[in-house]
Write a protein that holds these residues in place. Structure first.
Motif, PDB file in Angstrom:
ATOM      1  N   UNK A 159       0.829  -1.209   0.000  1.00  0.00           N
ATOM      2  CA  UNK A 159       0.000   0.000   0.000  1.00  0.00           C
ATOM      3  C   UNK A 159       0.861   1.256   0.000  1.00  0.00           C
ATOM      4  N   UNK A 160       1.993   1.206   0.700  1.00  0.00           N
ATOM      5  CA  UNK A 160       2.929   2.336   0.678  1.00  0.00           C
ATOM      6  C   UNK A 160       3.447   2.555  -0.736  1.00  0.00           C
ATOM      7  N   UNK A 181      -4.744  13.913 -14.135  1.00  0.00           N
ATOM      8  CA  UNK A 181      -4.447  13.726 -15.546  1.00  0.00           C
ATOM      9  C   UNK A 181      -3.637  12.472 -15.879  1.00  0.00           C
ATOM     10  N   UNK A 182      -2.853  11.983 -14.927  1.00  0.00           N
ATOM     11  CA  UNK A 182      -1.919  10.903 -15.229  1.00  0.00           C
ATOM     12  C   UNK A 182      -2.358   9.534 -14.727  1.00  0.00           C
ATOM     13  N   UNK A 183      -3.189   9.495 -13.693  1.00  0.00           N
ATOM     14  CA  UNK A 183      -3.573   8.206 -13.141  1.00  0.00           C
ATOM     15  C   UNK A 183      -5.081   8.121 -12.939  1.00  0.00           C
ATOM     16  N   UNK A 184      -5.595   6.897 -13.025  1.00  0.00           N
ATOM     17  CA  UNK A 184      -6.950   6.598 -12.610  1.00  0.00           C
ATOM     18  C   UNK A 184      -6.846   5.602 -11.476  1.00  0.00           C
ATOM     19  N   UNK A 185      -7.689   5.750 -10.453  1.00  0.00           N
ATOM     20  CA  UNK A 185      -7.606   4.878  -9.289  1.00  0.00           C
ATOM     21  C   UNK A 185      -8.923   4.160  -9.045  1.00  0.00           C
ATOM     22  N   UNK A 186      -8.820   2.876  -8.770  1.00  0.00           N
ATOM     23  CA  UNK A 186      -9.971   2.039  -8.428  1.00  0.00           C
ATOM     24  C   UNK A 186      -9.716   1.475  -7.039  1.00  0.00           C
ATOM     25  N   UNK A 187     -10.679   1.648  -6.134  1.00  0.00           N
ATOM     26  CA  UNK A 187     -10.501   1.268  -4.746  1.00  0.00           C
ATOM     27  C   UNK A 187     -11.365   0.059  -4.386  1.00  0.00           C
ATOM     28  N   UNK A 198      -3.553   3.017 -14.831  1.00  0.00           N
ATOM     29  CA  UNK A 198      -4.690   2.665 -13.985  1.00  0.00           C
ATOM     30  C   UNK A 198      -4.165   1.903 -12.776  1.00  0.00           C
ATOM     31  N   UNK A 199      -4.451   2.413 -11.570  1.00  0.00           N
ATOM     32  CA  UNK A 199      -4.059   1.764 -10.322  1.00  0.00           C
ATOM     33  C   UNK A 199      -5.300   1.167  -9.674  1.00  0.00           C
ATOM     34  N   UNK A 200      -5.236  -0.098  -9.301  1.00  0.00           N
ATOM     35  CA  UNK A 200      -6.364  -0.772  -8.667  1.00  0.00           C
ATOM     36  C   UNK A 200      -5.909  -1.334  -7.322  1.00  0.00           C
ATOM     37  N   UNK A 201      -6.538  -0.864  -6.244  1.00  0.00           N
ATOM     38  CA  UNK A 201      -6.174  -1.273  -4.893  1.00  0.00           C
ATOM     39  C   UNK A 201      -7.211  -2.263  -4.373  1.00  0.00           C
ATOM     40  N   UNK A 202      -6.846  -3.552  -4.345  1.00  0.00           N
ATOM     41  CA  UNK A 202      -7.751  -4.628  -3.917  1.00  0.00           C
ATOM     42  C   UNK A 202      -9.125  -4.469  -4.587  1.00  0.00           C
ATOM     43  N   UNK A 238      -2.815  -3.845  -6.896  1.00  0.00           N
ATOM     44  CA  UNK A 238      -2.278  -4.176  -5.581  1.00  0.00           C
ATOM     45  C   UNK A 238      -3.251  -5.120  -4.907  1.00  0.00           C
ATOM     46  N   UNK A 239      -2.775  -6.300  -4.508  1.00  0.00           N
ATOM     47  CA  UNK A 239      -3.679  -7.308  -3.961  1.00  0.00           C
ATOM     48  C   UNK A 239      -2.907  -8.326  -3.125  1.00  0.00           C
TER      49      UNK A 239
END
Length: 236
Positions: A46-47, A84-90, A164-168, A198-199
């Motif tokens: 997560x860090x 503008x640079x990243x999309x995040x999915x939580x 695209x960043x996906x956190x769990x 990240x998972x």
């Protein structure tokens, strides 16, 4: 060779007087890759995600995303970067319950200054692409978990981010909905979207990524690329 989307060089982060949450981490992710960051709770994954997302700053080392030195940005610069640079999915969607599905998806573009009509048309295209356009006027609370996660993915893609960043992303879903989201991530990557997931779920990592990076006690311990041939792996 394609330009890296992510470049981390000897990145470390410590909180208070405890052991480093991340120590000497170096990682390169190239355009079009789908990478899973694996590790148990407290391992540092997560860090690592927060440093890439500009939600935290390293104590040492450099963080570069899409050619931009994230660790050098001001707070205003970080806000623009995340827009503008990243999309995040939580894991828990983070949708706004008082906005319709369409308005949730269009929100990042509206915050970026896009005209409402243009943003609404872009949102409609994404909702159709992800198979949830029939819910455009509904509110998130009326949707299933899998449907809400599709809305979250559409929102993350609204500003066409290179990463695209996906956190769990399947952590709050049942098995069927989790598999649905996994297939969605696989399809997006097949179309060229760079994805970092990240998972702690090895099954998710294997189903929608072709590279796994393991973290333990704040250190990257393994970096394995799986080729198209079943069972074929290469350690970086």
């Amino acid at each position: 060779m394609t330009m890296p989307v992510i470049e981390l060089r000897e990145v470390s982060r410590r909180y208070d007087d405890g052991p480093p949450a991340l120590y000497g981490a170096s990682l390169t992710v190239r355009r079009g890759e789908a990478v899973a960051i694996l590790g148990p709770s407290g391992s540092g994954k997560s860090t690592l995600l927060n440093l890439i997302a500009g939600l935290d700053r390293p104590d040492s080392g450099t963080v570069t995303v899409d050619g931009l030195r994230v660790d050098r940005l001001s707070e205003a610069g970080l806000a623009l970067y995340r827009r503008s640079k990243i999309g995040m999915v939580f894991q828990f969607f983070n949708l706004l319950d008082d906005l319709t599905v369409a308005d949730n998806v269009a929100l990042p573009a509206r915050l970026a200054g896009m005209a409402r009509g243009v943003a609404d048309r872009r949102a409609a295209v994404l909702l159709e692409l992800l198979g949830i356009d029939r819910h455009a006027r509904a509110y998130p609370g009326r949707l299933s978990g899998g449907e809400r996660q599709r809305v979250a993915v559409a929102r993350a893609l609204m500003n066409r981010p290179p990463l695209l960043l996906a956190d769990e992303p399947t952590g709050a879903l049942d098995t069927a909905a989790g598999q649905d989201v996994s297939r969605l991530l696989t399809d997006l990557n097949a179309e060229g979207q760079t994805i970092v997931v990240v998972t702690h779920d090895l099954a998710l990592a294997r189903s929608c990524t072709n590279r796994t990076v393991r973290i333990a006690d704040g250190r990257i311990t393994e970096d394995v690329v799986r080729s198209q041939a079943v069972g074929s792996e290469a350690v970086r």
